[in-house]
Motif scaffolding. Structure first.
Motif, PDB file in Angstrom:
ATOM      1  N   ARG A  38     -34.651  25.382  -4.553  1.00 21.89           N
ATOM      2  CA  ARG A  38     -35.277  25.081  -5.544  1.00 21.89           C
ATOM      3  C   ARG A  38     -36.529  25.553  -5.614  1.00 21.89           C
ATOM      4  N   SER A  39     -36.800  25.050  -3.600  1.00 23.94           N
ATOM      5  CA  SER A  39     -37.953  25.708  -3.190  1.00 23.94           C
ATOM      6  C   SER A  39     -37.865  26.654  -3.058  1.00 23.94           C
ATOM      7  N   GLN A  40     -37.119  27.302  -2.537  1.00 23.05           N
ATOM      8  CA  GLN A  40     -37.199  29.291  -1.752  1.00 23.05           C
ATOM      9  C   GLN A  40     -37.511  29.799  -2.950  1.00 23.05           C
ATOM     10  N   ALA A  41     -36.639  29.082  -4.461  1.00 23.61           N
ATOM     11  CA  ALA A  41     -37.717  30.421  -5.838  1.00 23.61           C
ATOM     12  C   ALA A  41     -38.287  29.984  -6.710  1.00 23.61           C
ATOM     13  N   GLY A  42     -38.646  29.073  -5.918  1.00 28.68           N
ATOM     14  CA  GLY A  42     -40.131  28.520  -6.725  1.00 28.68           C
ATOM     15  C   GLY A  42     -40.505  27.969  -7.645  1.00 28.68           C
ATOM     16  N   ILE A  43     -39.506  27.567  -7.830  1.00 31.48           N
ATOM     17  CA  ILE A  43     -39.217  25.681  -8.772  1.00 31.48           C
ATOM     18  C   ILE A  43     -39.805  24.974  -8.829  1.00 31.48           C
ATOM     19  N   PRO A  44     -41.604  24.771  -9.566  1.00 29.41           N
ATOM     20  CA  PRO A  44     -42.223  23.504  -9.354  1.00 29.41           C
ATOM     21  C   PRO A  44     -40.745  22.024  -9.846  1.00 29.41           C
ATOM     22  N   GLY A  45     -40.333  22.344 -10.914  1.00 28.71           N
ATOM     23  CA  GLY A  45     -39.499  20.869 -11.366  1.00 28.71           C
ATOM     24  C   GLY A  45     -37.697  21.424 -11.887  1.00 28.71           C
ATOM     25  N   LEU A  46     -36.998  20.983 -10.675  1.00 29.17           N
ATOM     26  CA  LEU A  46     -35.541  20.915 -11.587  1.00 29.17           C
ATOM     27  C   LEU A  46     -34.755  19.959 -11.719  1.00 29.17           C
ATOM     28  N   ALA A  47     -34.350  19.509 -12.676  1.00 29.36           N
ATOM     29  CA  ALA A  47     -33.193  18.688 -13.584  1.00 29.36           C
ATOM     30  C   ALA A  47     -31.748  19.144 -13.412  1.00 29.36           C
ATOM     31  N   ALA A  48     -30.898  19.010 -12.426  1.00 24.08           N
ATOM     32  CA  ALA A  48     -29.620  18.678 -13.085  1.00 24.08           C
ATOM     33  C   ALA A  48     -28.666  17.261 -12.607  1.00 24.08           C
ATOM     34  N   THR A  49     -27.455  17.563 -13.675  1.00 20.67           N
ATOM     35  CA  THR A  49     -26.240  16.510 -13.835  1.00 20.67           C
ATOM     36  C   THR A  49     -24.884  17.497 -13.505  1.00 20.67           C
ATOM     37  N   LEU A  50     -24.044  16.885 -12.784  1.00 18.38           N
ATOM     38  CA  LEU A  50     -23.090  16.988 -12.040  1.00 18.38           C
ATOM     39  C   LEU A  50     -21.822  16.613 -13.186  1.00 18.38           C
ATOM     40  N   VAL A  51     -21.068  17.083 -13.786  1.00 23.88           N
ATOM     41  CA  VAL A  51     -20.233  16.558 -14.702  1.00 23.88           C
ATOM     42  C   VAL A  51     -18.760  16.278 -14.485  1.00 23.88           C
ATOM     43  N   ARG A  52     -17.760  15.624 -13.773  1.00 28.42           N
ATOM     44  CA  ARG A  52     -16.724  15.595 -13.302  1.00 28.42           C
ATOM     45  C   ARG A  52     -16.011  14.112 -13.647  1.00 28.42           C
ATOM     46  N   PRO A  53     -14.043  14.923 -13.716  1.00 28.05           N
ATOM     47  CA  PRO A  53     -13.732  13.463 -14.213  1.00 28.05           C
ATOM     48  C   PRO A  53     -13.605  12.537 -13.196  1.00 28.05           C
ATOM     49  N   GLY A  54     -12.823  10.819 -13.723  1.00 32.42           N
ATOM     50  CA  GLY A  54     -12.829  10.565 -13.080  1.00 32.42           C
ATOM     51  C   GLY A  54     -14.019   9.252 -12.903  1.00 32.42           C
ATOM     52  N   PHE A  55     -15.549  10.248 -13.100  1.00 34.29           N
ATOM     53  CA  PHE A  55     -16.731   9.780 -11.875  1.00 34.29           C
ATOM     54  C   PHE A  55     -17.820   9.658 -13.425  1.00 34.29           C
ATOM     55  N   ALA A  56     -18.724   8.364 -12.924  1.00 30.03           N
ATOM     56  CA  ALA A  56     -19.973   9.013 -13.974  1.00 30.03           C
ATOM     57  C   ALA A  56     -20.310   9.841 -13.431  1.00 30.03           C
ATOM     58  N   ASN A  57     -21.587  10.461 -14.051  1.00 32.89           N
ATOM     59  CA  ASN A  57     -22.180  11.717 -14.361  1.00 32.89           C
ATOM     60  C   ASN A  57     -23.007  11.180 -13.511  1.00 32.89           C
ATOM     61  N   TRP A  58     -23.207  12.657 -12.042  1.00 36.61           N
ATOM     62  CA  TRP A  58     -23.979  12.441 -11.342  1.00 36.61           C
ATOM     63  C   TRP A  58     -25.012  13.626 -11.728  1.00 36.61           C
ATOM     64  N   GLU A  59     -26.475  12.300 -11.659  1.00 37.35           N
ATOM     65  CA  GLU A  59     -27.550  13.316 -12.487  1.00 37.35           C
ATOM     66  C   GLU A  59     -29.289  12.961 -11.606  1.00 37.35           C
ATOM     67  N   THR A  60     -29.775  14.259 -11.196  1.00 39.01           N
ATOM     68  CA  THR A  60     -30.866  13.546 -10.400  1.00 39.01           C
ATOM     69  C   THR A  60     -32.041  14.603 -10.475  1.00 39.01           C
ATOM     70  N   ALA A  61     -33.380  14.567  -9.869  1.00 42.29           N
ATOM     71  CA  ALA A  61     -33.870  15.744 -10.350  1.00 42.29           C
ATOM     72  C   ALA A  61     -35.115  15.800  -8.837  1.00 42.29           C
ATOM     73  N   PHE A  62     -35.032  16.811  -9.091  1.00 42.41           N
ATOM     74  CA  PHE A  62     -36.194  17.089  -7.879  1.00 42.41           C
ATOM     75  C   PHE A  62     -38.151  18.265  -8.669  1.00 42.41           C
ATOM     76  N   GLY A  63     -39.021  17.495  -7.695  1.00 45.40           N
ATOM     77  CA  GLY A  63     -39.940  18.276  -7.523  1.00 45.40           C
ATOM     78  C   GLY A  63     -40.966  17.602  -8.948  1.00 45.40           C
ATOM     79  N   ARG A  64     -41.697  18.302  -9.255  1.00 46.10           N
ATOM     80  CA  ARG A  64     -42.521  17.756 -10.573  1.00 46.10           C
ATOM     81  C   ARG A  64     -42.387  18.665 -12.253  1.00 46.10           C
ATOM     82  N   GLN A  65     -42.530  17.400 -12.945  1.00 44.98           N
ATOM     83  CA  GLN A  65     -42.323  18.836 -14.230  1.00 44.98           C
ATOM     84  C   GLN A  65     -43.713  18.977 -14.391  1.00 44.98           C
ATOM     85  N   ASP A  66     -44.659  18.259 -14.074  1.00 43.49           N
ATOM     86  CA  ASP A  66     -46.418  18.846 -14.508  1.00 43.49           C
ATOM     87  C   ASP A  66     -46.977  18.426 -13.112  1.00 43.49           C
TER      88      ASP A  66
END
Length: 357
Positions: A38-66
């Protein structure tokens, strides 16, 4: 016997703890690398979710939306989806085809536009299937050219299928899958018509969500950020939808569980057409499709110049889906994704190298 049972339970518990610890370590490392990209690509804010069978969704966010107000990005931060909006468009149209309300081989000219002027510069002989797969028919067979703006007439198709406005049909789909943190266009507060049928509570929710919309940024060659403007203002079949990674995960769940489409319809959508040489083209019905290490990968991306970008990657054989939303073009614009190879993206290569080995 009781001692053996207790020992078995203890071993099972220990294995479970070790597996969870290993899983946490993998996700932690994946998150660290994702943030570095994210930092290398010049992205101020990034949200992510990973959906996997048998697990709760992994979700996180980095940086700033503002950046100016130092507001951190979160999994419930609304972002512009840009080109990934077409996944919902494809889902809605494929459901109409399942219900027998249309054929994917119907020509666009069979569906009336809101006004005659809307049909200017539109190939009315193109079929729904060709638009969804970004293909054109010619003397040499089907050819592929990724042009999301060409999907505009699909709004007429959805309106005819649902007997409503395109915006209202989109909101109906959002509400059906509890995607309550999504907004049908940046202009929803000013461009909504009585025909859309939204009540005061719905409009109030849209207004509150727009207040939390991630701020878009242009990034210069030295990594400096400047506040910018979203170019996609109105909702179209290929852009304008505002959503969160959590809501996109709910849409993904509707596909996994067969709520929106049957398994056969989805399999057909994820099978690209052939060119004149019998080779698979890069795009199915709404999704890019390719192979990686013997696995089928279906994916889509979106980008608004100097404002936002998005990426959704699904590995059907493993039940995995990664969703990324950003408030700069850094997820997509530096890479020639429109050619149909997800491996040009370092974000995709990271995901695949960790989870598809």
């Amino acid at each position: 016997m009781r001692r053996l049972l207790l020992l078995t339970m203890a071993v099972s518990l220990s294995v479970s703890v070790l597996l969870r610890a290993a899983d946490d370590l993998v996700l932690s490392r994946f998150g660290d690398y994702l943030d570095s990209l994210r930092s290398q690509a010049g992205i101020p804010g990034l949200a992510a979710t990973l959906v996997r069978p048998g697990f709760a969704n992994w979700e996180t966010a980095f940086g700033r939306q503002d950046l100016e107000r130092a507001i951190a990005a979160r999994p419930d931060t609304p972002f512009e989806l840009d080109g990934t909006s077409q996944l919902l468009t494809a889902g809605r149209i494929l459901r109409c085809a399942e219900d027998g309300r249309l054929s994917l081989d119907d020509a666009i000219g069979q569906f009336p536009p809101p006004s005659p002027g809307d049909a200017e510069n539109v190939d009315l002989s193109a079929t729904i299937r060709q638009l969804l797969s970004h293909t054109s028919a010619g003397p040499d067979g089907l050819t592929f050219s990724y042009r999301p703006e060409r999907l505009k007439p699909l709004a007429w198709v959805i309106a005819a299928c649902t007997n409503s406005t395109f915006r209202a049909a989109t909101v109906d789909l959002l509400q059906r899958f509890a995607m309550f943190d999504s907004v049908p266009g940046l202009d929803v507060l000013t461009a909504t018509t009585p025909a859309d049928g939204f009540d005061a509570a719905t409009m109030s929710n849209f207004a509150a969500l727009l207040d939390r919309l991630a701020k878009p940024y242009a990034i210069d060659l030295h990594g400096g950020s400047t506040p910018s403007q979203y170019s996609a203002v109105s909702l179209t079949p290929a852009s304008g939808l505002i959503s969160t990674v959590r809501d996109v995960a709910r849409f993904d769940a509707s596909l996994r569980k067969g709520v929106l489409l049957t398994a056969q319809t989805l399999a057909d959508a994820w099978t690209p057409p052939l060119d004149r040489n019998g080779q698979r083209l890069p795009h199915g019905l709404g999704w890019f499709v390719q192979s990686y290490n013997g696995e089928r990968i279906v994916w889509q991306f979106g980008v608004s110049d100097n404002a936002s970008s998005s990426m959704i990657i699904t590995i059907p054989g493993r039940g995995l889906t990664l969703m990324l939303l950003a408030n700069s073009q850094g997820l997509a614009r530096p890479f020639p994704l429109a050619a149909g190879d997800i491996l040009v993206s370092p974000f995709a290569r990271l995901f695949l190298s960790v989870f598809v080995r």
